[in-house]
Design an enzyme around this catalytic site. Structure first.
Site, short mmCIF file in Angstrom:
data_model
loop_
_atom_site.label_atom_id
_atom_site.label_comp_id
_atom_site.label_asym_id
_atom_site.label_seq_id
_atom_site.Cartn_x
_atom_site.Cartn_y
_atom_site.Cartn_z
N HIS A 29 -57.83 -22.00 -78.05
CA HIS A 29 -59.04 -22.71 -77.61
C HIS A 29 -59.08 -24.21 -77.85
CE1 HIS A 29 -60.79 -18.89 -76.62
NE2 HIS A 29 -60.52 -18.43 -77.82
N LYS A 57 -55.87 -12.59 -69.57
CA LYS A 57 -57.29 -12.71 -69.92
C LYS A 57 -58.08 -13.09 -68.68
CE LYS A 57 -58.83 -14.53 -73.74
NZ LYS A 57 -59.10 -15.49 -74.83
N ASN A 60 -60.42 -17.99 -70.23
CA ASN A 60 -60.08 -18.62 -71.50
C ASN A 60 -60.63 -20.04 -71.48
OD1 ASN A 60 -58.37 -18.12 -74.05
ND2 ASN A 60 -57.88 -20.21 -73.45
N THR A 61 -61.31 -20.40 -72.55
CA THR A 61 -61.92 -21.72 -72.64
C THR A 61 -61.16 -22.59 -73.62
OG1 THR A 61 -64.09 -20.77 -72.17
CG2 THR A 61 -64.06 -22.96 -73.17
N HIS A 131 -63.28 -17.43 -83.82
CA HIS A 131 -63.58 -16.76 -82.55
C HIS A 131 -64.45 -17.66 -81.69
CE1 HIS A 131 -64.57 -13.58 -79.71
NE2 HIS A 131 -65.83 -13.88 -79.87
#
Length: 140
Positions: A29, A57, A60-61, A131
Site C-alpha cells: 500500500h 486482487k 489495491n490502493t 491493514h
C-alpha cells in the site's frame, strides 16, 4: 528464570508478527512514486495477490506518501474510526488499481488506475499500520 525467558520469547514472537504484518502493508500500500499507468507493473513486481493464492486482487490502493507519514496516522495524525480502524486527520494522494480481467491469476493481472486525494482508514497495531481499511471522502 524460565518464566522470564518464556515471556521474552513470546514478546519477541509478537513483535516479529507485527513487523511482518507492517512490512506486508508497506509492500501492498505505500509507493510515493506510483502513477495510474503503473498498476500492472507494480502489482506484478511486488507479487500482490489475494492472501494465500495466485488470484489477482480485485482492487489495491497505493498511498503516495512516505512510510513515516503513513505511520503517523497510527499516532497523533489519526483518530479512531469505525470498528478497530484509525482515520487520517489529513487527506493523502492515492492510486486505486482495479482489476480489468475478473478471475485472472498472477501473472496475468491487468489493472486500471485511478488517482484521487482521500482520507485513509487503516488498522494499527501499536504505532504501525497493518491493514488498509478504506479511503474516505470527507464531507464536513
Amino acid at each position: 528464570m524460565r518464566i522470564s525467558f518464556a515471556c521474552l520469547l513470546l514478546l519477541s514472537a509478537t513483535v516479529s508478527c507485527h513487523n511482518e504484518r507492517n512490512r506486508k502493508f508497506i509492500n501492498q500500500h505505500i509507493n510515493e512514486g506510483m502513477s495510474v499507468n503503473r498498476c500492472d507493473q507494480v502489482i506484478t513486481s511486488r507479487k500482490i495477490t489475494e492472501t494465500g493464492s495466485n488470484t489477482c486482487k480485485d482492487t489495491n490502493t497505493f498511498i503516495l506518501a512516505s512510510t513515516n507519514e503513513v505511520n503517523k496516522v497510527c499516532g497523533l495524525a489519526g483518530v479512531p474510526y469505525g470498528v478497530g480502524l484509525t482515520k487520517s486527520l489529513q487527506p493523502f494522494p492515492i492510486v486505486v488499481c482495479t482489476l480489468r480481467n475478473q478471475g485472472a491469476r498472477r501473472p496475468r493481472c491487468q489493472y486500471r488506475g485511478r488517482s484521487s486525494t482521500r482520507y485513509i482508514a487503516i488498522r494499527c497495531e501499536g504505532d504501525f499500520p497493518v491493514h488498509y481499511g478504506r479511503d474516505i471522502v470527507h464531507l464536513d
